[in-house]
Design an enzyme around this catalytic site. Sequence first.
Site, PDB file in Angstrom:
ATOM      1  N   THR A  96       0.993  -1.217   0.196  1.00 46.58           N
ATOM      2  CA  THR A  96      -0.041  -0.051  -0.069  1.00 46.58           C
ATOM      3  C   THR A  96       0.986   1.241  -0.108  1.00 46.58           C
ATOM      4  O   THR A  96       1.725   1.364   1.056  1.00 46.58           O
ATOM      5  CB  THR A  96      -0.893   0.123   1.230  1.00 46.58           C
ATOM      6  OG1 THR A  96      -1.601  -1.119   1.206  1.00 46.58           O
ATOM      7  CG2 THR A  96      -1.753   1.140   1.061  1.00 46.58           C
ATOM      8  N   LYS A 171      -7.347   1.741  -3.209  1.00 49.46           N
ATOM      9  CA  LYS A 171      -6.843   1.063  -1.951  1.00 49.46           C
ATOM     10  C   LYS A 171      -7.132   2.496  -0.576  1.00 49.46           C
ATOM     11  O   LYS A 171      -7.428   2.340   0.356  1.00 49.46           O
ATOM     12  CB  LYS A 171      -5.464   0.592  -1.675  1.00 49.46           C
ATOM     13  CG  LYS A 171      -4.971   0.443  -0.311  1.00 49.46           C
ATOM     14  CD  LYS A 171      -5.506  -0.770   0.094  1.00 49.46           C
ATOM     15  CE  LYS A 171      -4.951  -1.041   1.487  1.00 49.46           C
ATOM     16  NZ  LYS A 171      -5.392  -2.436   2.198  1.00 49.46           N
ATOM     17  N   LYS A 239       0.655   5.425   8.204  1.00 45.96           N
ATOM     18  CA  LYS A 239       1.139   5.437   6.807  1.00 45.96           C
ATOM     19  C   LYS A 239      -0.157   5.716   5.508  1.00 45.96           C
ATOM     20  O   LYS A 239      -0.090   6.629   4.953  1.00 45.96           O
ATOM     21  CB  LYS A 239       1.903   4.535   6.489  1.00 45.96           C
ATOM     22  CG  LYS A 239       2.527   4.385   4.974  1.00 45.96           C
ATOM     23  CD  LYS A 239       1.917   3.189   4.019  1.00 45.96           C
ATOM     24  CE  LYS A 239       1.834   1.996   4.526  1.00 45.96           C
ATOM     25  NZ  LYS A 239       1.396   0.966   3.819  1.00 45.96           N
TER      26      LYS A 239
END
Length: 288
Positions: A96, A171, A239
């Site tokens: 990701t 995502k 993150k």
Amino acid sequence: MKKIGFIGTGVMGASIVKHLLSAGYEVNVYNRTKNKTDELVELGAIWKDTPKDIAQTSELIFTMVGFPEDVEEVYYSDNGIFSGVQSGSILIDLTTSQPSLAEKIYKTAKEKGVSALDAPVSGGDLGAKNGTVTTMVGGDEEDFEIVKPVFTTFSGTLELQGPAGSGQHTKMANQIMIAGTMTGLTELLVYAKAAGLNLEKVLKTVGGGSAANWSLQNYGPRILKEDYSAGFFVKHFIKDLGIALDEANKLGLNLPSTQNAKKLYDQLKDNGNGDDGTQALIKLWWEK
Ligand code: NAP
């Protein structure tokens, strides 16, 4: 069958490599900490010393590392993938990461006569173990079709979302939703406990109604068992929320609920819980 290279054999990567091996693929592996590949080598994977070696000996090269900086390193460093890549290869980043980095890798790949897909996944450690992750792909259709049989060895849901970067954008949309389900699950439990309810009964009951969701089903029981091990690391969720908020900012959007979720997770990390799983958010209430 195409030869596969796989870089990053952590919680998710190791499970995915097992599915590739079970499907009969030859898999070259590399990980920063070598002993995380030991079990995979016992199962038939072949250790390579650098990402460059992986690139020189594989046709489909998967990466599943932690942070965008790690992606930069495995692709662009002196011993990185781009230093050894062979023409006709396809590079697939399952990490990701940032949509802009996916676009940069795609451009570099094209300059070197190879192809790239961004393909982050959702479904957690259990989805990876069971081979049922949801895979969100960005890139060219012809490359997607070539890699599709490999994706299906570990994916339950699989879709090409659009050009390079679209997998990462999808995502981010996914993580914006998860910000809500994780804070919702946490506050549900905090409230139900304070009200003196039976938490197992509450999870079972509301999980059968319109509050049902993946976070509740998978992380609710772990919280009741006080199992705060990662599944999905707090540091990685921070993150992701940071990338999502940066991208939203670029699109001129204000996402206050996602901002608030990030603040809560930042606080959790500041308390020393960055290596816990995301279900540890409840510690902000229950460990006071
Ligand atoms: P993880 O267990 O930390 O795995 C990452 C692996 O990549 C580690 O084994 C790490 O090596 C390796 N690595 C990092 N930088 C490297 C480098 N420069 N060269 C070689 N290897 C390197 O994390 P994970 O849970 O598998 O997650 C991986 C990615 O998938 C993250 O981006 C995460 O956000 C995403 N993701 C996770 C989940 C989940 O539920 N866990 C779900 C969907 C997506 P070391 O052993 O040396 O640290």
